[in-house]
Design a protein around this motif. Sequence first.
Motif, PDB file in Angstrom:
ATOM      1  N   PHE A  28     -22.418 -30.968  62.417  1.00 20.20           N
ATOM      2  CA  PHE A  28     -21.041 -31.255  62.814  1.00 20.20           C
ATOM      3  C   PHE A  28     -20.380 -30.016  63.399  1.00 20.20           C
ATOM      4  O   PHE A  28     -19.790 -30.051  64.486  1.00 20.20           O
ATOM      5  N   LEU A  80     -19.179 -28.385  72.002  1.00 19.16           N
ATOM      6  CA  LEU A  80     -18.112 -28.995  72.807  1.00 19.16           C
ATOM      7  C   LEU A  80     -17.202 -27.920  73.388  1.00 19.16           C
ATOM      8  O   LEU A  80     -16.846 -27.956  74.580  1.00 19.16           O
ATOM      9  N   ILE A 115     -22.699 -40.776  66.530  1.00 19.69           N
ATOM     10  CA  ILE A 115     -21.506 -39.963  66.806  1.00 19.69           C
ATOM     11  C   ILE A 115     -21.901 -38.678  67.516  1.00 19.69           C
ATOM     12  O   ILE A 115     -21.257 -38.254  68.492  1.00 19.69           O
ATOM     13  N   PHE A 116     -23.014 -38.048  67.075  1.00 16.61           N
ATOM     14  CA  PHE A 116     -23.456 -36.823  67.744  1.00 16.61           C
ATOM     15  C   PHE A 116     -23.866 -37.112  69.184  1.00 16.61           C
ATOM     16  O   PHE A 116     -23.620 -36.307  70.078  1.00 16.61           O
ATOM     17  N   ALA A 130     -20.044 -36.508  75.896  1.00 15.19           N
ATOM     18  CA  ALA A 130     -18.785 -35.964  76.406  1.00 15.19           C
ATOM     19  C   ALA A 130     -19.015 -34.584  77.014  1.00 15.19           C
ATOM     20  O   ALA A 130     -18.527 -34.282  78.114  1.00 15.19           O
ATOM     21  N   CYS A 131     -19.799 -33.717  76.313  1.00 14.62           N
ATOM     22  CA  CYS A 131     -20.137 -32.394  76.850  1.00 14.62           C
ATOM     23  C   CYS A 131     -20.817 -32.537  78.203  1.00 14.62           C
ATOM     24  O   CYS A 131     -20.474 -31.848  79.175  1.00 14.62           O
ATOM     25  N   THR A 134     -14.376 -45.192  68.298  1.00 16.36           N
ATOM     26  CA  THR A 134     -14.762 -43.953  68.954  1.00 16.36           C
ATOM     27  C   THR A 134     -15.271 -44.211  70.370  1.00 16.36           C
ATOM     28  O   THR A 134     -14.954 -43.474  71.299  1.00 16.36           O
ATOM     29  N   ILE A 192     -20.732 -37.223  71.166  1.00 17.98           N
ATOM     30  CA  ILE A 192     -20.203 -35.872  71.393  1.00 17.98           C
ATOM     31  C   ILE A 192     -20.966 -35.206  72.533  1.00 17.98           C
ATOM     32  O   ILE A 192     -20.365 -34.629  73.462  1.00 17.98           O
ATOM     33  N   SER A 241     -21.986 -29.022  66.706  1.00 18.90           N
ATOM     34  CA  SER A 241     -21.582 -29.865  67.837  1.00 18.90           C
ATOM     35  C   SER A 241     -20.160 -29.558  68.269  1.00 18.90           C
ATOM     36  O   SER A 241     -19.846 -29.646  69.464  1.00 18.90           O
ATOM     37  N   SER A 242     -19.297 -29.158  67.322  1.00 18.53           N
ATOM     38  CA  SER A 242     -17.934 -28.817  67.737  1.00 18.53           C
ATOM     39  C   SER A 242     -17.946 -27.539  68.569  1.00 18.53           C
ATOM     40  O   SER A 242     -17.233 -27.433  69.567  1.00 18.53           O
ATOM     41  N   VAL A 281     -13.473 -42.386  73.347  1.00 18.31           N
ATOM     42  CA  VAL A 281     -14.178 -41.311  74.047  1.00 18.31           C
ATOM     43  C   VAL A 281     -14.699 -41.780  75.397  1.00 18.31           C
ATOM     44  O   VAL A 281     -14.453 -41.139  76.422  1.00 18.31           O
TER      45      VAL A 281
END
Lengths: 101, 167
Positions: B144, B151, A64-65, A71-72, B59, A68, B147-148, B63
Amino acid sequence: MITLHHYLVVAALLFTIGIVCVISRRNAIGILIGIELILNAANLNLIAFSRYFEVGLEGQVFAIFVIILAACEAAIALAILISLFASFGTIDVDAAQRMKR
Amino acid sequence: MGNVVFAIIFYALVVMVLVSAVAAAFLRNIVMAAFALFFTLLGMAGFYVLLGADFLAITQVVVYVGGILILLLFGVLLTHRSIETLELETRGTYVLGIFGGLLVYGVLHYFLFSVSWPTPLMKPLEPTTAAIGQLLLSKYLLPFEVSSVTLLIALIGAAYLVRRRDT
Protein backbone atom coordinates in the motif's frame (compact mmCIF):
# COMPACT_ATOMS: atom_id res chain seq x y z
CA MET A 1 -27.04 -19.93 -12.85
CA ILE A 2 -24.05 -17.69 -13.50
CA THR A 3 -20.82 -19.47 -12.61
CA LEU A 4 -17.16 -18.54 -12.49
CA HIS A 5 -16.79 -19.81 -16.05
CA HIS A 6 -19.14 -17.14 -17.42
CA TYR A 7 -17.06 -14.36 -15.92
CA LEU A 8 -13.82 -15.93 -17.21
CA VAL A 9 -15.21 -16.09 -20.77
CA VAL A 10 -16.33 -12.45 -20.63
CA ALA A 11 -12.89 -11.43 -19.33
CA ALA A 12 -11.17 -13.44 -22.08
CA LEU A 13 -13.31 -11.73 -24.76
CA LEU A 14 -12.59 -8.30 -23.28
CA PHE A 15 -8.86 -9.10 -23.15
CA THR A 16 -8.96 -10.14 -26.81
CA ILE A 17 -10.72 -6.93 -27.83
CA GLY A 18 -8.03 -4.99 -25.94
CA ILE A 19 -5.26 -6.89 -27.75
CA VAL A 20 -6.90 -6.20 -31.13
CA CYS A 21 -7.17 -2.52 -30.20
CA VAL A 22 -3.50 -2.30 -29.14
CA ILE A 23 -2.27 -4.00 -32.32
CA SER A 24 -4.48 -2.23 -34.82
CA ARG A 25 -4.43 1.35 -33.52
CA ARG A 26 -1.85 3.78 -34.85
CA ASN A 27 -3.18 6.64 -32.77
CA ALA A 28 -1.31 6.55 -29.44
CA ILE A 29 -4.46 7.39 -27.46
CA GLY A 30 -6.19 4.45 -29.12
CA ILE A 31 -3.40 2.20 -27.84
CA LEU A 32 -4.00 3.58 -24.34
CA ILE A 33 -7.71 2.71 -24.64
CA GLY A 34 -6.71 -0.85 -25.53
CA ILE A 35 -4.45 -1.07 -22.48
CA GLU A 36 -7.31 0.08 -20.25
CA LEU A 37 -9.50 -2.69 -21.70
CA ILE A 38 -6.80 -5.29 -20.96
CA LEU A 39 -6.36 -4.08 -17.36
CA ASN A 40 -10.12 -4.18 -16.82
CA ALA A 41 -10.27 -7.76 -18.10
CA ALA A 42 -7.54 -8.75 -15.64
CA ASN A 43 -9.41 -7.04 -12.82
CA LEU A 44 -12.63 -8.86 -13.66
CA ASN A 45 -10.75 -12.16 -13.41
CA LEU A 46 -9.23 -11.25 -10.03
CA ILE A 47 -12.56 -10.22 -8.54
CA ALA A 48 -14.41 -13.25 -9.93
CA PHE A 49 -11.84 -15.63 -8.41
CA SER A 50 -12.03 -13.71 -5.15
CA ARG A 51 -15.82 -14.20 -5.12
CA TYR A 52 -16.00 -17.86 -6.06
CA PHE A 53 -13.12 -19.25 -4.00
CA GLU A 54 -12.60 -19.41 -0.26
CA VAL A 55 -9.66 -17.02 -0.25
CA GLY A 56 -11.08 -13.98 1.51
CA LEU A 57 -10.66 -10.56 -0.06
CA GLU A 58 -7.13 -10.90 -1.44
CA GLY A 59 -8.33 -10.70 -5.05
CA GLN A 60 -10.12 -7.43 -4.43
CA VAL A 61 -7.08 -5.91 -2.69
CA PHE A 62 -4.95 -6.93 -5.66
CA ALA A 63 -7.50 -5.33 -8.00
CA ILE A 64 -7.13 -2.07 -6.07
CA PHE A 65 -3.38 -2.15 -6.72
CA VAL A 66 -4.08 -2.78 -10.42
CA ILE A 67 -6.33 0.30 -10.50
CA ILE A 68 -3.62 2.39 -8.76
CA LEU A 69 -1.02 1.29 -11.32
CA ALA A 70 -3.48 1.98 -14.16
CA ALA A 71 -3.84 5.54 -12.91
CA CYS A 72 -0.02 5.93 -12.81
CA GLU A 73 0.26 4.44 -16.29
CA ALA A 74 -2.39 6.76 -17.75
CA ALA A 75 -0.72 9.86 -16.28
CA ILE A 76 2.77 8.91 -17.53
CA ALA A 77 1.51 7.78 -20.94
CA LEU A 78 -0.34 11.04 -21.53
CA ALA A 79 2.73 13.04 -20.47
CA ILE A 80 4.85 11.05 -22.96
CA LEU A 81 2.14 11.61 -25.59
CA ILE A 82 2.10 15.34 -25.10
CA SER A 83 5.88 15.64 -25.35
CA LEU A 84 5.73 13.34 -28.41
CA PHE A 85 3.24 15.75 -29.94
CA ALA A 86 5.52 18.68 -29.07
CA SER A 87 8.45 16.95 -30.81
CA PHE A 88 6.81 15.41 -33.87
CA GLY A 89 3.57 17.34 -34.28
CA THR A 90 1.57 14.13 -34.42
CA ILE A 91 0.60 11.21 -32.17
CA ASP A 92 0.84 8.64 -34.97
CA VAL A 93 3.12 6.01 -33.43
CA ASP A 94 4.35 4.93 -36.87
CA ALA A 95 5.62 8.45 -37.52
CA ALA A 96 7.62 8.51 -34.28
CA GLN A 97 10.31 6.03 -35.22
CA ARG A 98 13.35 8.24 -34.81
CA MET A 99 15.02 8.53 -31.41
CA LYS A 100 15.71 12.25 -31.77
CA ARG A 101 14.25 15.23 -33.53
CA MET B 1 -36.68 -16.20 -9.45
CA GLY B 2 -33.65 -14.46 -8.00
CA ASN B 3 -31.39 -16.47 -10.27
CA VAL B 4 -33.35 -15.46 -13.37
CA VAL B 5 -33.17 -11.75 -12.54
CA PHE B 6 -29.46 -12.16 -11.78
CA ALA B 7 -28.88 -13.87 -15.14
CA ILE B 8 -30.83 -11.20 -17.04
CA ILE B 9 -28.76 -8.43 -15.41
CA PHE B 10 -25.56 -10.38 -16.12
CA TYR B 11 -26.29 -10.83 -19.83
CA ALA B 12 -27.42 -7.21 -20.20
CA LEU B 13 -24.07 -6.15 -18.72
CA VAL B 14 -22.24 -8.57 -21.03
CA VAL B 15 -23.90 -7.03 -24.09
CA MET B 16 -23.20 -3.49 -22.85
CA VAL B 17 -19.54 -4.17 -22.04
CA LEU B 18 -18.65 -6.17 -25.15
CA VAL B 19 -20.49 -3.94 -27.65
CA SER B 20 -19.00 -0.77 -26.24
CA ALA B 21 -15.53 -2.39 -26.01
CA VAL B 22 -15.74 -3.35 -29.70
CA ALA B 23 -16.81 0.23 -30.45
CA ALA B 24 -13.86 1.56 -28.40
CA ALA B 25 -11.48 -0.67 -30.33
CA PHE B 26 -12.79 -0.03 -33.84
CA LEU B 27 -14.33 3.44 -34.03
CA ARG B 28 -12.01 5.55 -36.15
CA ASN B 29 -12.92 8.79 -34.40
CA ILE B 30 -10.89 8.68 -31.20
CA VAL B 31 -13.29 10.94 -29.26
CA MET B 32 -16.16 8.55 -30.01
CA ALA B 33 -13.92 5.63 -28.97
CA ALA B 34 -13.25 7.33 -25.63
CA PHE B 35 -16.99 7.76 -25.06
CA ALA B 36 -17.53 4.08 -25.89
CA LEU B 37 -14.86 3.26 -23.29
CA PHE B 38 -17.01 5.17 -20.78
CA PHE B 39 -19.82 2.60 -21.18
CA THR B 40 -17.36 -0.30 -20.95
CA LEU B 41 -16.00 1.02 -17.64
CA LEU B 42 -19.50 1.59 -16.24
CA GLY B 43 -20.47 -1.97 -17.23
CA MET B 44 -17.39 -3.28 -15.46
CA ALA B 45 -18.52 -1.46 -12.31
CA GLY B 46 -21.84 -3.30 -12.72
CA PHE B 47 -20.00 -6.64 -12.86
CA TYR B 48 -18.15 -5.73 -9.66
CA VAL B 49 -21.50 -5.07 -7.96
CA LEU B 50 -22.77 -8.48 -9.13
CA LEU B 51 -19.61 -10.06 -7.70
CA GLY B 52 -20.20 -8.44 -4.33
CA ALA B 53 -17.30 -5.98 -4.59
CA ASP B 54 -19.10 -2.79 -3.59
CA PHE B 55 -15.98 -0.79 -2.66
CA LEU B 56 -14.26 -1.70 -5.94
CA ALA B 57 -17.33 -0.74 -7.98
CA ILE B 58 -17.27 2.75 -6.48
CA THR B 59 -13.48 2.93 -6.93
CA GLN B 60 -13.89 1.90 -10.56
CA VAL B 61 -16.39 4.70 -11.20
CA VAL B 62 -14.34 7.33 -9.35
CA VAL B 63 -10.89 6.44 -10.70
CA TYR B 64 -11.61 5.20 -14.21
CA VAL B 65 -14.67 7.19 -15.24
CA GLY B 66 -13.83 10.30 -13.22
CA GLY B 67 -10.07 10.25 -13.66
CA ILE B 68 -8.53 8.18 -16.41
CA LEU B 69 -11.26 8.83 -18.98
CA ILE B 70 -11.12 12.60 -18.39
CA LEU B 71 -7.31 12.37 -18.73
CA LEU B 72 -7.74 10.52 -22.05
CA LEU B 73 -10.13 13.19 -23.35
CA PHE B 74 -7.66 15.90 -22.29
CA GLY B 75 -4.99 14.00 -24.21
CA VAL B 76 -7.19 13.89 -27.31
CA LEU B 77 -8.02 17.58 -27.16
CA LEU B 78 -4.42 18.66 -26.47
CA THR B 79 -2.89 16.64 -29.31
CA HIS B 80 -5.01 17.11 -32.40
CA ARG B 81 -4.85 19.80 -35.00
CA SER B 82 -7.57 18.87 -37.44
CA ILE B 83 -10.14 16.13 -37.62
CA GLU B 84 -8.29 13.98 -40.15
CA THR B 85 -5.23 13.53 -37.94
CA LEU B 86 -7.53 11.71 -35.52
CA GLU B 87 -8.22 8.93 -38.01
CA LEU B 88 -4.96 7.14 -38.74
CA GLU B 89 -5.99 3.50 -38.92
CA THR B 90 -5.95 1.67 -42.21
CA ARG B 91 -7.48 -1.62 -43.22
CA GLY B 92 -4.08 -3.32 -43.00
CA THR B 93 -3.61 -2.57 -39.31
CA TYR B 94 -7.09 -3.90 -38.54
CA VAL B 95 -6.42 -7.14 -40.43
CA LEU B 96 -3.20 -7.58 -38.46
CA GLY B 97 -4.99 -6.76 -35.20
CA ILE B 98 -7.86 -9.18 -35.77
CA PHE B 99 -5.40 -11.93 -36.74
CA GLY B 100 -3.43 -11.36 -33.52
CA GLY B 101 -6.65 -11.22 -31.51
CA LEU B 102 -7.89 -14.53 -32.92
CA LEU B 103 -4.56 -16.12 -32.04
CA VAL B 104 -4.73 -14.83 -28.44
CA TYR B 105 -8.37 -15.82 -28.03
CA GLY B 106 -7.65 -19.28 -29.41
CA VAL B 107 -5.09 -19.90 -26.67
CA LEU B 108 -7.39 -18.47 -23.97
CA HIS B 109 -10.36 -20.48 -25.25
CA TYR B 110 -8.33 -23.69 -25.17
CA PHE B 111 -7.38 -23.18 -21.52
CA LEU B 112 -10.82 -21.94 -20.46
CA PHE B 113 -12.59 -25.00 -21.82
CA SER B 114 -9.95 -27.68 -21.13
CA VAL B 115 -9.77 -26.97 -17.40
CA SER B 116 -12.82 -28.00 -15.39
CA TRP B 117 -13.34 -25.04 -13.09
CA PRO B 118 -14.68 -26.00 -9.70
CA THR B 119 -18.05 -24.52 -8.79
CA PRO B 120 -17.63 -24.00 -5.07
CA LEU B 121 -20.07 -22.62 -2.59
CA MET B 122 -21.04 -18.99 -2.98
CA LYS B 123 -20.04 -16.87 -0.05
CA PRO B 124 -22.80 -14.66 1.37
CA LEU B 125 -22.76 -11.07 0.15
CA GLU B 126 -21.36 -8.70 2.77
CA PRO B 127 -20.04 -5.14 2.78
CA THR B 128 -16.33 -5.31 1.92
CA THR B 129 -15.09 -1.79 2.68
CA ALA B 130 -14.14 -2.37 6.32
CA ALA B 131 -12.45 -5.69 5.59
CA ILE B 132 -10.45 -4.22 2.66
CA GLY B 133 -9.37 -1.31 4.86
CA GLN B 134 -8.19 -3.72 7.55
CA LEU B 135 -6.24 -5.77 5.01
CA LEU B 136 -4.62 -2.67 3.48
CA LEU B 137 -3.44 -1.44 6.85
CA SER B 138 -2.24 -4.77 8.23
CA LYS B 139 -1.24 -7.51 5.82
CA TYR B 140 -0.75 -5.33 2.75
CA LEU B 141 0.70 -2.25 4.46
CA LEU B 142 4.01 -2.35 2.59
CA PRO B 143 2.48 -2.72 -0.92
CA PHE B 144 0.00 0.00 0.00
CA GLU B 145 2.75 2.46 0.97
CA VAL B 146 4.90 1.50 -2.04
CA SER B 147 1.98 2.07 -4.39
CA SER B 148 1.27 5.48 -2.86
CA VAL B 149 4.93 6.47 -3.37
CA THR B 150 4.72 5.09 -6.94
CA LEU B 151 1.70 7.29 -7.59
CA LEU B 152 3.59 10.33 -6.28
CA ILE B 153 6.63 9.53 -8.44
CA ALA B 154 4.42 9.02 -11.49
CA LEU B 155 2.73 12.40 -11.01
CA ILE B 156 6.07 14.20 -10.51
CA GLY B 157 7.46 12.40 -13.56
CA ALA B 158 4.44 13.38 -15.64
CA ALA B 159 4.79 17.03 -14.65
CA TYR B 160 8.53 16.87 -15.46
CA LEU B 161 7.90 15.32 -18.89
CA VAL B 162 5.49 18.03 -20.05
CA ARG B 163 7.45 21.00 -18.71
CA ARG B 164 8.39 23.84 -21.05
CA ARG B 165 11.84 23.24 -22.53
CA ASP B 166 12.71 26.84 -23.37
CA THR B 167 12.46 28.34 -19.89
